[in-house]
Design an enzyme around this catalytic site. Structure first.
Site, PDB file in Angstrom:
ATOM      1  N   HIS A   1       0.853  -1.192   0.000  1.00 23.72           N
ATOM      2  CA  HIS A   1       0.000   0.000   0.000  1.00 23.72           C
ATOM      3  C   HIS A   1       0.886   1.238   0.000  1.00 23.72           C
ATOM      4  O   HIS A   1       1.946   1.241   0.609  1.00 23.72           O
ATOM      5  CB  HIS A   1      -0.896   0.009   1.253  1.00 23.72           C
ATOM      6  CG  HIS A   1      -2.074   0.915   1.126  1.00 23.72           C
ATOM      7  ND1 HIS A   1      -2.001   2.256   1.427  1.00 23.72           N
ATOM      8  CD2 HIS A   1      -3.346   0.675   0.726  1.00 23.72           C
ATOM      9  CE1 HIS A   1      -3.192   2.793   1.215  1.00 23.72           C
ATOM     10  NE2 HIS A   1      -4.020   1.862   0.784  1.00 23.72           N
TER      11      HIS A   1
ATOM     12  N   ASP B   1      -7.993  -5.046  -0.089  1.00 27.13           N
ATOM     13  CA  ASP B   1      -8.441  -5.743  -1.293  1.00 27.13           C
ATOM     14  C   ASP B   1      -8.201  -7.242  -1.234  1.00 27.13           C
ATOM     15  O   ASP B   1      -8.889  -8.015  -1.891  1.00 27.13           O
ATOM     16  CB  ASP B   1      -7.736  -5.166  -2.527  1.00 27.13           C
ATOM     17  CG  ASP B   1      -8.151  -3.735  -2.763  1.00 27.13           C
ATOM     18  OD1 ASP B   1      -9.356  -3.490  -2.799  1.00 27.13           O
ATOM     19  OD2 ASP B   1      -7.271  -2.870  -2.877  1.00 27.13           O
TER      20      ASP B   1
HETATM   21  C1  COA Z   1      -0.148  -0.818  -3.927  1.00 26.47           C
HETATM   22  C2  COA Z   1       1.254  -0.649  -4.489  1.00 26.47           C
HETATM   23  C3  COA Z   1       1.161  -0.032  -5.899  1.00 26.47           C
HETATM   24  C4  COA Z   1       2.070   0.254  -3.551  1.00 26.47           C
HETATM   25  O1  COA Z   1       3.178   0.625  -4.216  1.00 26.47           O
HETATM   26  P1  COA Z   1       4.369   1.504  -3.603  1.00 26.47           P
HETATM   27  O2  COA Z   1       4.049   2.116  -2.326  1.00 26.47           O
HETATM   28  O3  COA Z   1       4.782   2.378  -4.698  1.00 26.47           O
HETATM   29  O4  COA Z   1       5.425   0.421  -3.277  1.00 26.47           O
HETATM   30  P2  COA Z   1       6.407  -0.198  -4.313  1.00 26.47           P
HETATM   31  O5  COA Z   1       5.659  -0.711  -5.489  1.00 26.47           O
HETATM   32  O6  COA Z   1       7.509   0.783  -4.575  1.00 26.47           O
HETATM   33  O7  COA Z   1       6.963  -1.423  -3.459  1.00 26.47           O
HETATM   34  C5  COA Z   1       8.123  -1.420  -2.646  1.00 26.47           C
HETATM   35  C6  COA Z   1       8.798  -2.766  -2.820  1.00 26.47           C
HETATM   36  O8  COA Z   1       7.910  -3.809  -2.360  1.00 26.47           O
HETATM   37  C7  COA Z   1       7.582  -4.679  -3.434  1.00 26.47           C
HETATM   38  N1  COA Z   1       6.163  -4.939  -3.406  1.00 26.47           N
HETATM   39  C8  COA Z   1       5.176  -4.046  -3.076  1.00 26.47           C
HETATM   40  N2  COA Z   1       3.974  -4.630  -3.178  1.00 26.47           N
HETATM   41  C9  COA Z   1       4.209  -5.894  -3.590  1.00 26.47           C
HETATM   42  C10 COA Z   1       3.355  -6.956  -3.879  1.00 26.47           C
HETATM   43  N3  COA Z   1       2.029  -6.828  -3.776  1.00 26.47           N
HETATM   44  N4  COA Z   1       3.890  -8.109  -4.277  1.00 26.47           N
HETATM   45  C11 COA Z   1       5.228  -8.240  -4.401  1.00 26.47           C
HETATM   46  N5  COA Z   1       6.097  -7.249  -4.140  1.00 26.47           N
HETATM   47  C12 COA Z   1       5.582  -6.096  -3.733  1.00 26.47           C
HETATM   48  C13 COA Z   1       7.936  -3.929  -4.715  1.00 26.47           C
HETATM   49  O9  COA Z   1       8.241  -4.808  -5.756  1.00 26.47           O
HETATM   50  C14 COA Z   1       9.112  -3.094  -4.271  1.00 26.47           C
HETATM   51  O10 COA Z   1      10.251  -3.918  -4.291  1.00 26.47           O
HETATM   52  P3  COA Z   1      11.686  -3.313  -4.758  1.00 26.47           P
HETATM   53  O11 COA Z   1      11.983  -2.234  -3.752  1.00 26.47           O
HETATM   54  O12 COA Z   1      12.609  -4.474  -4.696  1.00 26.47           O
HETATM   55  O13 COA Z   1      11.462  -2.775  -6.138  1.00 26.47           O
HETATM   56  C15 COA Z   1       1.963  -2.010  -4.600  1.00 26.47           C
HETATM   57  O14 COA Z   1       2.151  -2.533  -3.300  1.00 26.47           O
HETATM   58  C16 COA Z   1       1.200  -2.998  -5.460  1.00 26.47           C
HETATM   59  O15 COA Z   1       1.321  -2.969  -6.687  1.00 26.47           O
HETATM   60  N6  COA Z   1       0.416  -3.931  -4.848  1.00 26.47           N
HETATM   61  C17 COA Z   1      -0.364  -4.908  -5.568  1.00 26.47           C
HETATM   62  C18 COA Z   1      -1.671  -4.334  -6.081  1.00 26.47           C
HETATM   63  C19 COA Z   1      -2.654  -4.034  -4.975  1.00 26.47           C
HETATM   64  O16 COA Z   1      -2.900  -4.847  -4.097  1.00 26.47           O
HETATM   65  N7  COA Z   1      -3.238  -2.832  -5.049  1.00 26.47           N
HETATM   66  C20 COA Z   1      -4.223  -2.390  -4.088  1.00 26.47           C
HETATM   67  C21 COA Z   1      -3.700  -1.310  -3.226  1.00 26.47           C
HETATM   68  S1  COA Z   1      -4.904  -0.818  -2.025  1.00 26.47           S
END
Ligand code: COA
Length: 387
Positions: free
Chosen positions: A269, A323
């Site tokens: 998140h 979710d």
């Molecule tokens: C929600 C989301 C976009 C948040 O993104 P964010 O705050 O920008 O965090 P990041 O995407 O930069 O993630 C940080 C690290 O954790 C990892 N990570 C985050 N969520 C992950 C997940 N659901 N599965 C696997 N790895 C994950 C990323 O790959 C990243 O790794 P890295 O530093 O080696 O590149 C992301 O967690 C995600 O795509 N989740 C899955 C979709 C989802 O459930 N969305 C609903 C949100 S309410």
């Protein structure tokens, strides 16, 4: 890059996702991503999920305080009356193409509803409060009626004697829900009713900041909720659980996905760096529901996915979000996957209306800047002289 561009050193800092930008003060909702707390008007979501109802939560979000007993009874009656939709609306729903996504149908229908509201252009706060109630009331009936039409079933009239969540489930499924299912739907609606300045609330505010009417703001918000990066993640989470199918396959699935640098849907998140409190609440309800419905295997899959993902991604502070469990809960309640996002909207319309009404108390047109990097000295060549 064309000629006449500003030198790169002049380039402003661009905040593409507006990640760290505050756009307004609010007293509606507070997300504490470090401690894993969510407050509506100062009240902890865990208390609201335990003791409140969706109707009371709506009152709290819209009016800013908990109602007295009489105020709540009046608000519940008002909301129940507003669940009714007119024959014109039913006619519109019957015209929708058979394969129209339900979230698109909801967006179109809300847009149409504005033409039937005699107060549409009344900008007073009192009128906007009434319009908010009208919209919140009609969302479940629109979603349920459209679903029944596409299934070739008879539309059910709202029952003003039932609570909002219970009536929504009844109108959708055609059956009186059991008490646990009715309560779980009520809690799911409470948990999704607001979440501070998310993309759909912001879209609603952008539309409303032009002093367009409340319906326009809500239509913009529904359009924004539709995307898989916002309202659609629960569908992906459920699809993954169903594809895994058996608990003994869940751990390997997570390990393989992470090894391939894939995402596990329903985890991580932008704000929460710990457990999303809504996820913890829905996890317990999904356990109870899975027992009631005899689908413990699916819950077991979710448990192993959760244990494995949290263990593997602890260093990155990735935990389950709402979710991960809302998809599972809606599935156990018998909702088809394409109704997950409209169901989210049935709840979130309360938050959208609260944010728009709050913003209008001190309105400012939202008009950010974009940094021009195109040509500045292009010479117009008449069409007949172009190659
Ligand atoms: C929600 C989301 C976009 C948040 O993104 P964010 O705050 O920008 O965090 P990041 O995407 O930069 O993630 C940080 C690290 O954790 C990892 N990570 C985050 N969520 C992950 C997940 N659901 N599965 C696997 N790895 C994950 C990323 O790959 C990243 O790794 P890295 O530093 O080696 O590149 C992301 O967690 C995600 O795509 N989740 C899955 C979709 C989802 O459930 N969305 C609903 C949100 S309410």
């Amino acid at each position: 890059m064309g000629e006449g561009l500003k030198p790169a050193s002049d380039a402003p800092h661009i905040d593409k996702g507006l990640d760290d930008i505050y756009v307004k003060e609010t007293s509606i909702c507070f997300v504490d991503g470090v401690r894993g707390r969510l407050l509506y008007r100062g009240y902890d979501i865990r208390d609201l999920a335990q003791y409140s109802t969706f109707e009371e939560t709506v009152y709290l979000l819209i009016h800013g305080e908990l109602p007295t007993k009489e105020e709540l009874e009046k608000a519940m009656r008002g909301l129940a009356e507003e669940r009714e939709i007119s024959p014109d609306v039913v006619k519109l729903l019957r015209c929708m193409p058979a394969d129209a996504p339900p979230i698109d149908v909801l967006r179109t229908t809300v847009s149409y509803l504005s033409n039937l509201d005699s107060e549409r252009d009344d900008p007073t706060r009192a009128a906007n409060m009434r319009k908010a109630q009208r919209l919140i009331g009609k969302f479940p009936t629109i979603v349920a009626a459209h679903h029944r039409i596409r299934e070739g079933k008879r539309i059910l009239q709202p029952d003003p004697e039932l609570g909002h969540a219970e009536d929504f489930l009844r109108m959708l499924t055609g059956k009186q829900p059991d008490p646990l299912s009715a309560r779980v739907m009520d809690v799911a609606l409470i948990l999704h009713a607001d979440h501070s300045m998310n993309a759909s609330a912001f879209a609603g505010i952008v539309a409303a900041s032009t002093l367009a009417d409340l319906y326009s703001g809500i239509v913009a918000a529904i359009a924004t909720l539709k995307g898989p990066l916002h309202g659609g993640a629960n569908e992906a989470a459920l699809r993954t659980m169903l594809a895994i199918g058996k608990p003994e396959r869940a751990e390997q699935y997570v390990l393989d996905t992470l090894r391939a640098h894939g995402k596990i849907f329903g985890f991580g998140h932008r704000v929460y760096r710990t457990y999303d409190p809504r996820a913890l609440i829905l996890r317990e309800y999904s356990r109870q529901l899975s027992e009631l419905k005899g689908q413990q295997d699916l819950f077991r899959v979710s448990e192993i996915m959760q244990e494995t993902t949290v263990r593997e991604l602890k260093a990155k502070q990735v935990y389950p979000n709402v979710d991960f469990y809302s998809g599972l809960v809606y599935h156990l309640l018998g909702l088809p996957t394409d109704l997950f996002t409209p169901t989210f909207a049935v709840s979130r319309v309360a938050g959208w209306a609260a944010h728009i009404n709050e913003y209008w108390q001190d309105n400012r047109l939202v008009r950010p800047l974009d940094y021009y990097v195109g040509p500045t000295e292009a010479v117009y060549v008449p069409l007949e002289q172009r190659g």
